[in-house]
Design a protein around this motif. Structure first.
Motif, PDB file in Angstrom:
ATOM      1  N   LYS A   1      -9.172  -6.495  25.624  1.00  0.00           N
ATOM      2  CA  LYS A   1      -7.950  -6.087  26.303  1.00  0.00           C
ATOM      3  C   LYS A   1      -6.955  -7.244  26.340  1.00  0.00           C
ATOM      4  O   LYS A   1      -7.340  -8.407  26.471  1.00  0.00           O
ATOM      5  CB  LYS A   1      -8.253  -5.634  27.727  1.00  0.00           C
TER       6      LYS A   1
ATOM      7  N   LYS B   1      -2.336  -7.748  27.127  1.00  0.00           N
ATOM      8  CA  LYS B   1      -0.996  -7.174  27.274  1.00  0.00           C
ATOM      9  C   LYS B   1      -0.169  -7.613  26.068  1.00  0.00           C
ATOM     10  O   LYS B   1       0.096  -8.804  25.878  1.00  0.00           O
ATOM     11  CB  LYS B   1      -0.354  -7.652  28.573  1.00  0.00           C
TER      12      LYS B   1
ATOM     13  N   SER C   1      -2.642   0.565  18.403  1.00  0.00           N
ATOM     14  CA  SER C   1      -3.101   1.686  19.227  1.00  0.00           C
ATOM     15  C   SER C   1      -4.345   2.336  18.624  1.00  0.00           C
ATOM     16  O   SER C   1      -5.270   2.739  19.342  1.00  0.00           O
ATOM     17  CB  SER C   1      -1.980   2.717  19.364  1.00  0.00           C
TER      18      SER C   1
ATOM     19  N   ASN D   1      -8.562   0.229  24.577  1.00  0.00           N
ATOM     20  CA  ASN D   1      -7.716   0.294  25.762  1.00  0.00           C
ATOM     21  C   ASN D   1      -6.407  -0.456  25.513  1.00  0.00           C
ATOM     22  O   ASN D   1      -6.158  -1.519  26.094  1.00  0.00           O
ATOM     23  CB  ASN D   1      -8.446  -0.317  26.961  1.00  0.00           C
ATOM     24  N   PRO D   2      -5.549   0.087  24.673  1.00  0.00           N
ATOM     25  CA  PRO D   2      -4.333  -0.642  24.321  1.00  0.00           C
ATOM     26  C   PRO D   2      -3.345  -0.719  25.487  1.00  0.00           C
ATOM     27  O   PRO D   2      -3.208   0.226  26.262  1.00  0.00           O
ATOM     28  CB  PRO D   2      -3.752   0.177  23.164  1.00  0.00           C
ATOM     29  N   ASP D   3      -2.688  -1.861  25.591  1.00  0.00           N
ATOM     30  CA  ASP D   3      -1.614  -2.060  26.574  1.00  0.00           C
ATOM     31  C   ASP D   3      -0.436  -2.630  25.783  1.00  0.00           C
ATOM     32  O   ASP D   3      -0.294  -3.832  25.615  1.00  0.00           O
ATOM     33  CB  ASP D   3      -2.071  -3.029  27.670  1.00  0.00           C
TER      34      ASP D   3
ATOM     35  N   THR E   1       3.753  -2.571  24.839  1.00  0.00           N
ATOM     36  CA  THR E   1       5.133  -2.265  25.202  1.00  0.00           C
ATOM     37  C   THR E   1       6.061  -2.709  24.082  1.00  0.00           C
ATOM     38  O   THR E   1       5.916  -3.808  23.547  1.00  0.00           O
ATOM     39  CB  THR E   1       5.534  -2.977  26.507  1.00  0.00           C
TER      40      THR E   1
ATOM     41  N   GLY F   1       0.615   6.540  24.504  1.00  0.00           N
ATOM     42  CA  GLY F   1       0.220   5.421  25.349  1.00  0.00           C
ATOM     43  C   GLY F   1       1.061   4.173  25.181  1.00  0.00           C
ATOM     44  O   GLY F   1       0.977   3.244  25.990  1.00  0.00           O
TER      45      GLY F   1
ATOM     46  N   LYS G   1       4.460   2.201  25.471  1.00  0.00           N
ATOM     47  CA  LYS G   1       5.679   2.295  26.272  1.00  0.00           C
ATOM     48  C   LYS G   1       6.840   1.674  25.502  1.00  0.00           C
ATOM     49  O   LYS G   1       6.731   0.579  24.968  1.00  0.00           O
ATOM     50  CB  LYS G   1       5.496   1.565  27.602  1.00  0.00           C
TER      51      LYS G   1
ATOM     52  N   TYR H   1       3.509 -11.317  28.955  1.00  0.00           N
ATOM     53  CA  TYR H   1       2.643 -10.842  27.881  1.00  0.00           C
ATOM     54  C   TYR H   1       1.479 -11.804  27.681  1.00  0.00           C
ATOM     55  O   TYR H   1       1.535 -12.980  28.083  1.00  0.00           O
ATOM     56  CB  TYR H   1       3.441 -10.722  26.569  1.00  0.00           C
TER      57      TYR H   1
END
Length: 489
Positions: A58, A60, A78, A83-85, A87, A126, A128, A154
């Protein structure tokens, strides 16, 4: 229309074109030596995702830029993370248009609607997207500030913001300033309207190029002797073949109506060759000679007088200077003179640069581009920053074909970094330029950092071919849309 349906429609159009030639798709590819070219045989995943099992690590991840490079990278991340985060910061809702289609718009083959997409239709589930512009970078604290005053932190930063078209650097065009290919081009189109001057590097500019090209053709058809000139600047540019493509297409349209004999077509490149790869340079020279083109090396466009219709070039060359007895050699002195060239039609390839807010920031470089290791695409100073596409300081890497290789390397290396492993994925400099040489002909120039042709198929890559025209006009757009923007091709 769904992505899959567009790809099927493209294949149908290819079949129709081939049928007109009395060939089936399979027979045409067999004749061309392309029996293994599954991308024209209906395979919708040119290169399937290589990730067998998604990684559970994981982090950001913040991506600056939601164009082809940014969205393709977001999609592959993705696909590759459990569990991609992720933006993406991108101000333009139309950021993922098919920009290579600009050349075809300018020649009346495509319309603007043929290449425009809505970014929202390609954003992976998922992920953003923030409609904003990154303006300040604080890599020491892993933070980015946007125009709207928000601050984003980030773990990993990916810079895929593209470049700026610096029309304002040309005397006489200062009030156009800097543009993006897909941004507001009203200053460009209003300034150049009915002037005989145009540029395909803006999508709206490409629409105007077709209008102005038709005026040139009408004048030549009516018996007027016309001068058409085409430029290539002294900066790195996206799609280095495009300045020649629009020249070839102008020639083709003039030939169609029997007006070519009344037109003089001249190429003014800043450099000293037609192409950085010897074999392609020599092939292009032969094509230029066969088409009765003119060319003058070492000419950089520095000014345009729209009223008098005169382009001014800085012509430069090296001469032997004073003798240095210590080094036992002569100094080499670069000489300059301004050359004024009258025109009826002028296609400008503008100087290009990284956006100042990035190029002049701590993550930029002395030359403005984002400095990365050319193989791993990792920033040379900050281990958790990566960059790809037009803005990355990568040799010969400013094409969609380059991005198609780069984004896979970048994703593999970010995941390796997240997992504490060595960065083993390497970008080899692969670049592809489908060089349109005529309506119905393309030379598929593929090469890498070896500066040698690296053809994907068992064909002479310096030969213009109809099958590559089919690939360029019908297949590359849905391949981009259905493949790269899904992160799987």
């Amino acid at each position: 229309m769904s992505n899959n349906n567009e790809l099927k429609e493209a294949l149908s159009l290819v079949d129709k074109e081939l049928k007109n030639k009395g060939l089936s798709r399979r027979d045409a590819l067999k004749v061309a030596g392309l029996g293994s070219a599954t991308f024209l045989m209906g395979n919708t995943e040119v290169e399937a995702a290589t990730v067998a099992k998604a990684s559970d690590v994981k982090a950001k991840i913040l991506i600056i830029g939601g164009g082809l490079a940014g969205i393709s990278t977001a999609a592959r991340l993705s696909n590759s993370l459990s569990n991609p985060d992720i933006t993406v910061i991108e101000p333009n809702p139309k950021s993922v248009s098919y920009q290579p289609g600009n050349t075809l718009i300018a020649a009346g083959v495509y319309t603007k609607d043929d290449i425009m997409y809505d970014t929202k239709d390609f954003v992976p589930s998922g992920v953003k997207v923030i409609k904003d512009k990154a303006i300040e970078f604080d890599p020491e604290n892993n933070k980015v500030k946007t125009q709207n005053g928000e601050t984003f932190d980030y773990d990993y930063l990916i810079v895929a913001a593209g470049l700026k078209l610096d029309f304002g650097k040309i005397q006489g065009l200062e009030d156009i300033g800097e543009l993006t290919s897909l941004g507001d081009a009203s200053k460009l189109t209003s300034k150049l309207k009915n002037s005989g001057v145009c540029s395909i590097y803006s999508t709206d500019g490409a629409v105007d190029t077709w209008t102005q090209m038709q005026k040139l053709i009408q004048d030549a058809k009516a018996g007027k002797n016309v001068e058409a000139i085409f430029t290539h600047p002294n900066t790195p540019i996206k799609c280095g073949g495009a300045p020649k493509k629009i020249m070839y297409l102008t020639n083709s349209r003039l030939e169609e109506v029997g007006a070519r004999k009344n037109a003089n077509l001249t190429f003014y490149p800043n450099g000293g060759s037609m192409f950085g790869v010897k074999e392609y340079h020599e092939a292009i020279l032969e094509q230029f000679k066969a088409r009765d083109f003119n060319w003058h090396y070492n000419h950089n466009l520095i000014g345009v007088d729209l009223e008098k219709k005169i382009a001014t070039f800085d012509n430069f060359w090296d001469e032997k200077g004073e003798y240095d007895p210590d080094l036992e050699e002569y100094d080499i002195v670069t000489k300059h003179k301004n050359v004024e060239v009258p025109y009826d039609f002028l296609h400008i390839t503008p100087p290009m640069k990284a956006p100042d807010e990035i190029g002049n920031s701590p993550i930029g470089s002395g030359k403005g581009w984002v400095p990365v290791n050319k193989e791993t695409l990792q920033h040379v100073k900050y281990d958790n920053i990566f960059s790809l596409g037009d803005i990355a300081a990568v040799p010969m890497g400013k094409t969609g074909g380059s991005v198609r290789k780069q984004y896979k390397v970048l994703v593999d290396n970010i995941i390796s970094s997240m997992e504490g492993k060595a960065l083993t994925a390497k970008y080899d400099g692969y670049t592809v330029c489908p060089l349109i040489t005529d309506i119905g002909k393309v030379m598929l120039a593929e090469f890498d950092w070896s500066k040698k042709p690296t053809p994907s198929f068992p064909l002479d890559p310096t030969v213009e071919r109809y099958v590559w025209w089919l690939l360029k006009v019908y297949m590359l757009k849905p391949m981009t849309q259905y493949g790269m923007l899904s992160g799987r091709a």
